[in-house]
Design a protein around this motif. Structure first.
Motif, PDB file in Angstrom:
ATOM      1  N   THR A   1      34.437  88.211 -24.391  1.00  0.00           N
ATOM      2  CA  THR A   1      33.628  87.076 -24.812  1.00  0.00           C
ATOM      3  C   THR A   1      34.024  85.818 -24.049  1.00  0.00           C
ATOM      4  N   ASN A   2      33.206  84.802 -24.165  1.00  0.00           N
ATOM      5  CA  ASN A   2      33.523  83.478 -23.625  1.00  0.00           C
ATOM      6  C   ASN A   2      33.617  82.476 -24.772  1.00  0.00           C
ATOM      7  N   ILE A   3      34.019  82.958 -25.930  1.00  0.00           N
ATOM      8  CA  ILE A   3      34.011  82.152 -27.156  1.00  0.00           C
ATOM      9  C   ILE A   3      35.333  81.397 -27.300  1.00  0.00           C
TER      10      ILE A   3
ATOM     11  N   PHE B   1      37.614  80.508 -29.904  1.00  0.00           N
ATOM     12  CA  PHE B   1      37.871  80.896 -31.288  1.00  0.00           C
ATOM     13  C   PHE B   1      38.689  79.801 -31.968  1.00  0.00           C
TER      14      PHE B   1
ATOM     15  N   GLY C   1      38.803  86.080 -25.070  1.00  0.00           N
ATOM     16  CA  GLY C   1      38.026  84.878 -25.337  1.00  0.00           C
ATOM     17  C   GLY C   1      38.424  83.741 -24.426  1.00  0.00           C
ATOM     18  N   HIS C   2      37.694  82.645 -24.537  1.00  0.00           N
ATOM     19  CA  HIS C   2      38.015  81.461 -23.728  1.00  0.00           C
ATOM     20  C   HIS C   2      39.331  80.850 -24.187  1.00  0.00           C
TER      21      HIS C   2
ATOM     22  N   SER D   1      43.430  85.312 -23.744  1.00  0.00           N
ATOM     23  CA  SER D   1      42.579  84.238 -23.221  1.00  0.00           C
ATOM     24  C   SER D   1      42.487  84.334 -21.710  1.00  0.00           C
TER      25      SER D   1
END
Length: 399
Positions: free
Chosen positions: A125-127, A129, A159-160, A187
């Protein structure tokens, strides 16, 4: 070699401290010159010399040949995992990918000082959190799949960024004794975050969740990818990805052809290498646990030596490189100490020992040993104090 440095330095410490107010300054200044002279002696390692470098470390022809075969296949950027096996030592080479991002919490460590997991699922993901609630959809789908398959699963969630609150929540669930939800966060480095997501997705076969077109609540388990193994310490290594990188590599090669920036071209070439370089898993075998552990440590030394030689080049081995550097810097504290490894090797051999031309040391290894020895000497000479373990039997009184 480091022991030889320490032996020589301990002989001189009291005399030097009485004649020079700041002896560590002399060592520090001379060390910089010595390292420059050592650098002049290095050269690139030829393919046929790989065996020689491995042999110096592992001291066994079959093991040295195994390391030669492995690195000939995976190259200097390949990842090698050394594990304990059964009776015989075996290895397997497969595809691998390195990500320059490490563990976000020590609570995920499950093997030595790293996290190791076979057959993990991977969500990309590129979320950003920020709250534990954002992880709930991933945890829910993971648990549903566990119930369906009747076996526990581990997810690497990319994630980001992850806040401390989210990391704590994931670690707490990971460490539960009963029915843990095993999600390990990772990350993406900021510099490469946008493009690296696509690389990892292609390698593992995952569907990229950008948080805009596809949000966390839209996540389904089929969005995950997988690989044979993941190892995370200060960096992450994905081994045996189940995806197909051919289209991604072709896409990057097209971008290289269109780019006018040498910097961008080099970065994309490195990314291609990261997806296409090999990885190897060595399973060390022996009849006893003691022998198995000894062999494992020797093979790890060999892996590090060969990799350092491939990356940084080689210098003459057997103490010859440091002896030659000693001749360049003259009679100084350090200059005399640099001859100690060569002299110790000769003493161990019981006389004059001819160092064969096929004996090489990895430049990075010798350079690091020299820098560390100088640092240690400076501290000892300045403080005149050292703390060491006393392994003598304290119940026995000495005369």
């Amino acid at each position: 070699q480091k022991t030889a440095y320490e032996m020589r330095i301990s002989d001189w410490s009291s005399d030097v401290c009485s004649s020079d107010l700041f002896p560590s300054h002399d060592i520090e200044a001379t060390c910089s010159i010595a390292r420059e002279e050592l650098k002049k002696l290095k050269r690139d390692m030829k393919a046929e010399e790989l065996f020689d470098v491995a042999m110096v470390s592992v001291e066994d022809k079959d093991t040295a040949q195994m390391l030669t075969d492995i690195f000939s296949k995976i190259g200097k950027d390949g990842f090698v995992s050394v594990e304990t096996g059964t009776v015989s030592t075996t290895y397997e080479v497969m595809s691998g990918m390195e990500v320059k991002s490490g563990l976000l919490s020590e609570y995920f460590i499950n093997s030595g000082n790293r996290f190791v997991q076979n057959n993990p699922v991977v969500a990309v993901t590129n979320i950003n959190f920020e709250t534990p609630a954002q992880v709930v959809p991933f945890a829910t789908k993971l648990r549903e799949q566990e119930v369906k398959l009747g076996t526990p699963l581990t997810m690497v969630l990319i994630g980001h960024a992850f806040t401390k609150e989210v990391i704590r929540a994931l670690a707490s669930n990971y460490m539960k004794e009963n029915n843990p939800i095993m999600i390990v966060p990772l990350s993406i480095p900021y510099f490469d975050k946008n493009e690296l997501h696509g690389d990892i997705s292609s390698f593992t076969g995952a569907t990229f969740i950008d948080g805009v077109n596809k949000k966390p609540e839209d996540f389904v388990f089929t969005d995950t990818g997988s690989c044979e193994k993941v190892v995370i310490s200060d960096r992450a290594y994905f081994v045996g990805g189940k995806g197909n990188v051919n289209e991604r590599v072709e896409y990057l090669r097209q971008k290289i052809a269109e780019s006018s920036s040498e910097f961008d071209k080099e970065r994309m070439e490195n990314r291609i290498g990261g997806m296409t370089s090999g990885s190897a898993i060595i399973k060390v075998g022996a009849y006893s646990e003691q022998e198995k552990e000894y062999r494992r440590l020797k093979i790890e030394d060999g892996v590090n030596a060969v990799r350092n030689a491939l990356v940084g080049g080689i210098v003459p081995g057997g103490g010859l490189a440091l002896k030659e550097v000693s001749g360049k810097i003259g009679t100084t504290i350090l200059g005399d100490a640099l001859e100690a490894p060569y002299k110790q090797i000769q003493k161990n051999a019981g006389g004059i020992l001819e160092i064969k031309p096929n004996i090489h040391d990895a430049y990075l290894t010798i350079d690091a040993a020299l820098a560390n020895a100088c640092s240690l000497a400076g501290i000892l000479l300045t403080t005149e104090v050292a703390v060491a373990d006393d392994d003598r039997d304290l119940d026995k009184k000495e005369d």
